[in-house]
Design an enzyme around this catalytic site. Sequence first.
Site, PDB file in Angstrom:
ATOM      1  N   TYR A  44       0.875  -1.183   0.000  1.00 46.67           N
ATOM      2  CA  TYR A  44       0.000   0.000   0.000  1.00 46.67           C
ATOM      3  C   TYR A  44       0.910   1.230   0.000  1.00 46.67           C
ATOM      4  O   TYR A  44       2.076   1.140  -0.358  1.00 46.67           O
ATOM      5  CB  TYR A  44      -0.905  -0.121   1.249  1.00 46.67           C
ATOM      6  CG  TYR A  44      -2.101   0.766   1.264  1.00 46.67           C
ATOM      7  CD1 TYR A  44      -3.014   0.777   0.216  1.00 46.67           C
ATOM      8  CD2 TYR A  44      -2.346   1.598   2.358  1.00 46.67           C
ATOM      9  CE1 TYR A  44      -4.123   1.599   0.250  1.00 46.67           C
ATOM     10  CE2 TYR A  44      -3.457   2.420   2.397  1.00 46.67           C
ATOM     11  CZ  TYR A  44      -4.339   2.421   1.339  1.00 46.67           C
ATOM     12  OH  TYR A  44      -5.440   3.236   1.370  1.00 46.67           O
ATOM     13  N   ARG A  97      -6.060  10.198 -11.111  1.00 44.95           N
ATOM     14  CA  ARG A  97      -5.500  10.860  -9.911  1.00 44.95           C
ATOM     15  C   ARG A  97      -4.993   9.775  -8.970  1.00 44.95           C
ATOM     16  O   ARG A  97      -5.650   9.418  -8.019  1.00 44.95           O
ATOM     17  CB  ARG A  97      -6.595  11.735  -9.263  1.00 44.95           C
ATOM     18  CG  ARG A  97      -6.157  12.746  -8.276  1.00 44.95           C
ATOM     19  CD  ARG A  97      -5.711  12.164  -6.915  1.00 44.95           C
ATOM     20  NE  ARG A  97      -6.766  11.922  -5.975  1.00 44.95           N
ATOM     21  CZ  ARG A  97      -6.789  10.842  -5.172  1.00 44.95           C
ATOM     22  NH1 ARG A  97      -5.845   9.923  -5.208  1.00 44.95           N
ATOM     23  NH2 ARG A  97      -7.777  10.684  -4.329  1.00 44.95           N
ATOM     24  N   LYS A 115      -5.681  -2.089  -2.996  1.00 50.64           N
ATOM     25  CA  LYS A 115      -6.866  -1.878  -2.142  1.00 50.64           C
ATOM     26  C   LYS A 115      -7.565  -3.208  -1.883  1.00 50.64           C
ATOM     27  O   LYS A 115      -8.014  -3.487  -0.774  1.00 50.64           O
ATOM     28  CB  LYS A 115      -7.843  -0.908  -2.812  1.00 50.64           C
ATOM     29  CG  LYS A 115      -7.340   0.525  -2.909  1.00 50.64           C
ATOM     30  CD  LYS A 115      -7.700   1.342  -1.679  1.00 50.64           C
ATOM     31  CE  LYS A 115      -7.091   2.739  -1.754  1.00 50.64           C
ATOM     32  NZ  LYS A 115      -7.322   3.543  -0.557  1.00 50.64           N
ATOM     33  N   GLU A 187     -12.116   4.563  -7.114  1.00 48.12           N
ATOM     34  CA  GLU A 187     -10.840   4.886  -6.477  1.00 48.12           C
ATOM     35  C   GLU A 187      -9.977   5.731  -7.402  1.00 48.12           C
ATOM     36  O   GLU A 187      -9.764   5.369  -8.579  1.00 48.12           O
ATOM     37  CB  GLU A 187     -10.110   3.566  -6.147  1.00 48.12           C
ATOM     38  CG  GLU A 187      -8.940   3.726  -5.216  1.00 48.12           C
ATOM     39  CD  GLU A 187      -9.332   4.072  -3.794  1.00 48.12           C
ATOM     40  OE1 GLU A 187     -10.176   3.379  -3.212  1.00 48.12           O
ATOM     41  OE2 GLU A 187      -8.767   5.050  -3.248  1.00 48.12           O
ATOM     42  N   ASP A 188      -9.486   6.808  -6.888  1.00 46.42           N
ATOM     43  CA  ASP A 188      -8.489   7.629  -7.572  1.00 46.42           C
ATOM     44  C   ASP A 188      -8.907   8.089  -8.977  1.00 46.42           C
ATOM     45  O   ASP A 188      -8.091   8.122  -9.907  1.00 46.42           O
ATOM     46  CB  ASP A 188      -7.122   6.925  -7.575  1.00 46.42           C
ATOM     47  CG  ASP A 188      -6.529   6.875  -6.159  1.00 46.42           C
ATOM     48  OD1 ASP A 188      -7.263   7.206  -5.198  1.00 46.42           O
ATOM     49  OD2 ASP A 188      -5.353   6.508  -5.999  1.00 46.42           O
ATOM     50  N   ASP A 210     -14.155   5.862  -2.236  1.00 50.94           N
ATOM     51  CA  ASP A 210     -13.234   5.754  -1.103  1.00 50.94           C
ATOM     52  C   ASP A 210     -12.565   7.086  -0.789  1.00 50.94           C
ATOM     53  O   ASP A 210     -12.376   7.441   0.378  1.00 50.94           O
ATOM     54  CB  ASP A 210     -12.188   4.706  -1.481  1.00 50.94           C
ATOM     55  CG  ASP A 210     -11.259   4.366  -0.350  1.00 50.94           C
ATOM     56  OD1 ASP A 210     -11.718   4.351   0.794  1.00 50.94           O
ATOM     57  OD2 ASP A 210     -10.076   4.096  -0.638  1.00 50.94           O
ATOM     58  N   ASP A 211     -12.202   7.839  -1.826  1.00 54.14           N
ATOM     59  CA  ASP A 211     -11.471   9.089  -1.603  1.00 54.14           C
ATOM     60  C   ASP A 211     -12.357  10.161  -0.982  1.00 54.14           C
ATOM     61  O   ASP A 211     -11.899  10.962  -0.168  1.00 54.14           O
ATOM     62  CB  ASP A 211     -10.868   9.576  -2.927  1.00 54.14           C
ATOM     63  CG  ASP A 211      -9.934   8.531  -3.504  1.00 54.14           C
ATOM     64  OD1 ASP A 211      -8.933   8.234  -2.844  1.00 54.14           O
ATOM     65  OD2 ASP A 211     -10.233   7.967  -4.570  1.00 54.14           O
ATOM     66  N   ASN A 352      -0.846  11.505   0.012  1.00 49.80           N
ATOM     67  CA  ASN A 352      -0.018  10.328  -0.261  1.00 49.80           C
ATOM     68  C   ASN A 352       0.642  10.461  -1.627  1.00 49.80           C
ATOM     69  O   ASN A 352       0.130  11.187  -2.475  1.00 49.80           O
ATOM     70  CB  ASN A 352      -0.908   9.066  -0.281  1.00 49.80           C
ATOM     71  CG  ASN A 352      -1.556   8.824   1.064  1.00 49.80           C
ATOM     72  OD1 ASN A 352      -0.911   8.904   2.083  1.00 49.80           O
ATOM     73  ND2 ASN A 352      -2.852   8.526   1.044  1.00 49.80           N
TER      74      ASN A 352
END
Length: 496
Positions: A44, A97, A115, A187-188, A210-211, A352
């Site tokens: 991760y 992203r 994930k 995600e992202d 999730d973000d 991150n």
Amino acid sequence: MNNIRQYQVPLQKYMALTELQERNERLFYKLLIDNVEELLPIVYTPTVGEACQKFGSIFRRPQGLYISLKEKGKVLEVLKNWPERTVQVIVVTDGERILGLGDLGCQGMGIPVGKLALYTALGGVRPSACLPITIDVGTNNKQLLEDEFYIGLRQKRTTGKEYADLLDEFMSAVKQNYGEKVLIQFEDFANHNAFQLLEKYRRTHLVFNDDIQGTAAVVLAGVVAALRLVGGSLSEHKFLFLGAGEAGTGIAELIALEISKKTKTPVEETRKKIWLVDSKGLIVSSRKDSLQQFKKPWAHEHEPIDNLLDAVKAIKPTVLIGSSGVGRTFTKEVIEAVSSFNEKPLILALSNPTSQSECTAEEAYTWSKGRAIFASGSPFDPVEYNGKVYVPGQSNNAYIFPGFGLGLVISGAIRVHDDMLLAASESLAGEVTEEYFEKGLIYPPFSNIRKISAHIAANVAAKAYELGLATRLPRPENLVKYAESCMYSPVYRNYR
Ligand SMILES: NC(=O)C1=CN([C@@H]2O[C@H](COP(=O)(O)OP(=O)(O)OC[C@H]3O[C@@H](n4cnc5c(N)ncnc54)[C@H](OP(=O)(O)O)[C@@H]3O)[C@@H](O)[C@H]2O)C=CC1
Ligand SMILES: CC(=O)C(=O)O
Ligand SMILES: [Mg+2]
């Protein structure tokens, strides 16, 4: 573990673990579960970020499903190629992203894969029920387009109708192939798509961003836990964010919702406690016309301010949250300023991977003269300052999404509701005991995460039943026990 520890370079450990995951999945999960604190930074953040950046050159075999623009009109057929028939959780990205590293196109696949490894190791969802997907609509990353090892479509990102149509076909195909109860975790995605996708599909599919949502629940939990150290109720605090995108506005909205519920005040009022700074400065009402939709609720009355330091001095926040994706933006001056009017400033540097963290743990403790309560998105080692050891916590949605998803799966939930996020958050905050506070920690250690995930799952499932969104009937009496009984464990069968 002995073999993995031979490697000095984190990316080599990542590659060795990837090979192990393919060769002996059960052993991979056994290692991950038994050594979670040591291996999390590898599978991760931060190492997964480097792996995505170099994905083309370390690529061996596809670990997930790629759906590209070329498959338009055939997405259902492509989905049917995945060998597992029973899928409970999909994590999907379009790679635009990736962490705070920007557009990595198809190489973002490392994120859904990572994930979902946590879904299994931390949340106990069976590996065979997890499906990582990357939707390849091209990339605007010039370097990747010119890279001979790039694994994706060599074209600029498609946008507009073509993008929306592909996503729509994907969402329909998933439901057709796996049914209504498959969880789709976005995600992202870049924020210009993320908010719209969530809004478009939250009433028709079991979707979770999730973000936006997972991060909100984990940060609210950390802040609520920290109140026991800092004092005061949530509504007595003032929040300032650097970064007003998915993470920033997602967290802000959940905090405002929680204050609203606790104080029975309209959310339009409770939002006024929360201020955000974006790349153009403080979000204020005079900017309203030019703001993206998701920023508009945060445009409060104030004179324009174009930088964080002046915003800190003007707003005087008790809680400072970094969600900008830009490293080293919490400068010495910023941390000194926030420490000048707070006995114990709460500072969260969420971006991150480590390179993008708004400050390091050492900087937070040193510049606040040991007074900051600090947590970060990517892990930092303990810091010694003035003879005392400070242990920074990790404020990362990894605390939430595995248990949250497990709760949805075991209750057969068909939709996600904000109250489920609050339930997950409350459960996590409740896991922070005195022994952790003494070390300055506002999150429990990851070594207890499976127990924590079972409790989060039970709380989320309870909320799903309460809201009439659960389809697994009758409701199990003891949801914690039920959650635990559903969790995958990497043990071998005994043969006689
Ligand atoms: N710890 C965790 O669990 C999580 C951490 N994250 C991290 O948070 C970061 C942001 O993610 P996300 O919210 O999705 O990204 P977004 O792109 O949605 O938002 C980024 C925001 O930061 C602002 N910003 C960018 N540069 C600056 C700058 N120099 N000064 C001030 N503001 C700036 C942007 O401004 P503008 O709108 O003007 O462009 C935008 O509002 C990433 O690094 C990600 O890894 C994300 C999710 C979970
Ligand atoms: C943790 C996470 O989801 C992110 O940084 O995007
Ligand atoms: Mg993310």
